[in-house]
Design a protein around this motif. Structure first.
Motif, PDB file in Angstrom:
ATOM      1  N   UNK A  75     -25.097 -15.627  25.642  1.00 28.65           N
ATOM      2  CA  UNK A  75     -26.160 -16.315  24.881  1.00 28.65           C
ATOM      3  C   UNK A  75     -27.533 -16.073  25.443  1.00 28.65           C
ATOM      4  N   UNK A  76     -27.771 -16.480  26.688  1.00 27.11           N
ATOM      5  CA  UNK A  76     -28.873 -16.169  27.517  1.00 27.11           C
ATOM      6  C   UNK A  76     -29.229 -14.529  27.562  1.00 27.11           C
ATOM      7  N   UNK A 148     -31.561 -16.466  37.353  1.00 25.80           N
ATOM      8  CA  UNK A 148     -32.153 -17.336  36.506  1.00 25.80           C
ATOM      9  C   UNK A 148     -31.368 -17.178  35.010  1.00 25.80           C
ATOM     10  N   UNK A 149     -31.378 -16.092  34.477  1.00 26.36           N
ATOM     11  CA  UNK A 149     -30.862 -15.759  33.259  1.00 26.36           C
ATOM     12  C   UNK A 149     -29.487 -15.999  33.092  1.00 26.36           C
ATOM     13  N   UNK A 150     -28.675 -15.615  34.051  1.00 26.05           N
ATOM     14  CA  UNK A 150     -27.131 -15.850  34.024  1.00 26.05           C
ATOM     15  C   UNK A 150     -26.552 -16.862  34.675  1.00 26.05           C
ATOM     16  N   UNK A 151     -27.490 -17.434  35.449  1.00 25.76           N
ATOM     17  CA  UNK A 151     -27.070 -18.525  36.365  1.00 25.76           C
ATOM     18  C   UNK A 151     -26.714 -18.301  37.790  1.00 25.76           C
ATOM     19  N   UNK A 152     -26.206 -17.202  38.262  1.00 27.07           N
ATOM     20  CA  UNK A 152     -26.022 -16.837  39.523  1.00 27.07           C
ATOM     21  C   UNK A 152     -25.821 -15.301  39.561  1.00 27.07           C
ATOM     22  N   UNK A 153     -25.721 -14.573  40.814  1.00 26.13           N
ATOM     23  CA  UNK A 153     -26.145 -13.254  41.032  1.00 26.13           C
ATOM     24  C   UNK A 153     -25.258 -13.012  42.589  1.00 26.13           C
ATOM     25  N   UNK A 154     -24.693 -11.940  42.817  1.00 23.38           N
ATOM     26  CA  UNK A 154     -24.197 -11.683  44.333  1.00 23.38           C
ATOM     27  C   UNK A 154     -24.830 -10.329  44.646  1.00 23.38           C
ATOM     28  N   UNK A 237     -30.282 -20.839  32.682  1.00 22.95           N
ATOM     29  CA  UNK A 237     -31.408 -21.435  32.624  1.00 22.95           C
ATOM     30  C   UNK A 237     -32.001 -21.587  31.229  1.00 22.95           C
ATOM     31  N   UNK A 238     -31.770 -20.263  30.436  1.00 24.49           N
ATOM     32  CA  UNK A 238     -32.241 -20.467  29.070  1.00 24.49           C
ATOM     33  C   UNK A 238     -31.344 -21.097  28.244  1.00 24.49           C
TER      34      UNK A 238
END
Length: 500
Positions: A75-76, A148-154, A237-238
């Motif tokens: 959705x984000x 920010x868009x997905x909530x996390x990243x690696x 976050x979106x």
């Protein structure tokens, strides 16, 4: 319900809700795992030891499942791709938190070593991407925005000394659901700390294969306020204000349609037998849904003949209302709250504010941005910096590293000032009064004191060598004059004055 103890019953006399909570907690603590399994809607026959490792709360619930989180990520991303305001809010956040890039300043006691590390880091930063597509500054901005868009990243730190970005949807449990100590793609240790990350890749046969990466080779950041083991992944976050963005989009679409109708015009024909009149119209085109529709062909100065008991009325849209702009600004202000973006930054419009109110909101935003900078640096950038130093040490590029080899500081980009003159005077007064330091004021402007001192010293030396006057503003010149007035007069000059 399980029988309460005497202490529970006594406290329950004074707090009616406590008795209910205590009864439920004791029921959960004494209920067999098979019963709780039924409450979860499953038919699993795992043992108590197996269930103790599952990402469930003590009452058998879970706040955010992997499936729910993936739906939120989808959705984000849809908002980012299709919603102008939502995408722009992410851009404004990246502009203010990352800017062009966050720069690292080595802080060992050996200044020559600091310069050596800085030079190697600058060269490596231009070729650190395993895909050879982005520089380290480009990757920083992409990492922050995607997190920010997905909530996390690696970020995967490869043996080759390069970096590979791993977005949220590639971190997942091999079976698709949580198993044992693996929670949504992250394997947890005895203290619930991440020890391995499970990364998915797609084979030529369109099947997923999985690889476990040790936490020491993987930098990871997530945005989640909860600290329990059920929520090791981040929340987009979106998703917090996506519904507001939908309302803004829908309202703008309706208002644009009203304006288009005002630019053209619409007619309503009142007939005794509307079906007969409608049926006589030729097929002239398709409607907004792509379906064939009978339409009335109009031309300038056209005359339409109607019966005496019929009428024609023009549709006159009354939207937007006079409060439309204020209402939209209110919705946009709500959308920027979670990101710490005031309305002025979200819209890049300071026309409706004065210096004092804008400064007050921007100071609050700066506080939020600093927190986000610190977390981004601590969770993602510092592990990468330390890993790169270790590789240089192993390769012999850094010989005899001191004990403080890993000491460093990340410096953010300076933020634009609403009134440069007032901000400069404020900084000057704060430093002069001892409320701040030159290093602190330089840090606010994205500069390190040692670097500034080196550049400033070089400038002054070159100006003096070119036999040019060193010009200053009236403010600093007056300060220097006052200080010189307070200095004791040299003895030779005093003697000369006495002789006169």
């Amino acid at each position: 319900m399980t029988q309460l103890t005497l202490a529970d019953r006594v406290r329950g006399w004074f707090d009616s809700e406590y008795a209910a909570r205590a009864s439920v907690n004791r029921y959960i603590a004494n209920t067999p795992r098979a019963v709780l399994n039924q409450r979860r809607g499953g038919t699993d026959t795992r043992t108590d030891a197996d269930w103790s490792a599952q990402p469930w709360g003590p009452d058998g619930s879970r706040t955010l499942s992997s499936g729910q989180r993936r739906a939120m990520v989808k959705r984000a991303r849809s908002i980012d791709e299709d919603n102008l305001l939502g995408s722009s809010l992410l851009d404004r956040s990246a502009d203010n938190v990352i800017g062009e890039q966050m720069s690292v300043e080595p802080l060992t006691l050996d200044r020559d070593l600091n310069r050596h590390i800085s030079d190697m880091w600058a060269d490596w930063s231009n070729h650190c991407d395993a895909r050879e597509m982005d520089t380290f500054s480009d990757m920083q901005r992409a990492w922050f925005r995607s997190s920010l868009r997905d909530g996390d990243i690696g970020v995967l730190m490869l043996d080759s000394g390069k970096l590979r970005t791993v977005e949220s949807d590639y971190i997942r449990t091999p079976s698709g659901g949580d198993i044992g100590s693996v929670v949504d793609g992250i394997e947890l240790g005895t203290s619930d700390q991440p020890v391995r990350y499970w990364l998915a890749t797609q084979t030529e046969a369109f099947k997923s294969s999985y690889t476990a990466i040790n936490a020491t080779d993987f930098a990871y950041i997530h945005h989640n306020e909860r600290q329990d083991r059920n929520n090791v992944r981040g929340v987009p976050i979106l998703s917090r204000f996506g519904w507001i963005l939908d309302q803004i989009d829908g309202t703008i679409e309706a208002v644009v349609m009203a304006h288009r109708m005002s630019a053209l015009f619409g007619l309503v024909m009142k007939r005794q037998k509307p079906a007969a009149g409608f049926g006589a119209l030729p097929l002239t085109g398709s409607n907004a849904e792509g379906e064939s529709q009978r339409k009335l062909s109009l031309e300038p100065a056209m005359v339409e003949y109607i019966n005496s008991d019929e009428a024609i009325e023009q549709i006159k849209p009354t939207h937007p209302t006079t409060s439309f702009s204020d209402f939209m600004r209110f919705l946009i202000r709500l959308s920027g709250l979670k990101l710490g973006l005031p309305l002025e930054l979200a819209l890049l419009d300071f026309s409706q504010t004065n210096y004092s109110s804008a400064r007050a909101s921007m100071e609050q935003s700066y506080r939020r941005f600093r927190i986000m900078q610190r977390r981004f640096a601590n969770r993602l950038l510092t592990p990468i910096y330390n890993w790169r130093l270790k590789k240089w040490i192993g390769e012999g590029a850094i010989a005899n590293p001191p004990d403080d080899i890993f000491k460093h500081r990340w410096q953010g980009q300076p933020w634009p000032y609403l009134d440069p003159q007032k901000d400069a005077i404020g900084a000057l007064v704060a430093v002069d009064a001892g409320f701040s330091t030159l290093s602190a004021e330089l840090a606010k402007r994205g500069m390190a004191f040692d670097e500034w001192l080196k550049i400033r010293t070089s400038e002054i030396e070159r100006i003096a060598g070119a036999d040019m006057p060193l010009t200053r503003s009236n403010l600093t010149r007056e300060l220097d004059d006052n200080k010189s007035d307070q200095q004791p007069t040299p003895q030779s000059e005093a003697d000369d004055d006495d002789s006169i």
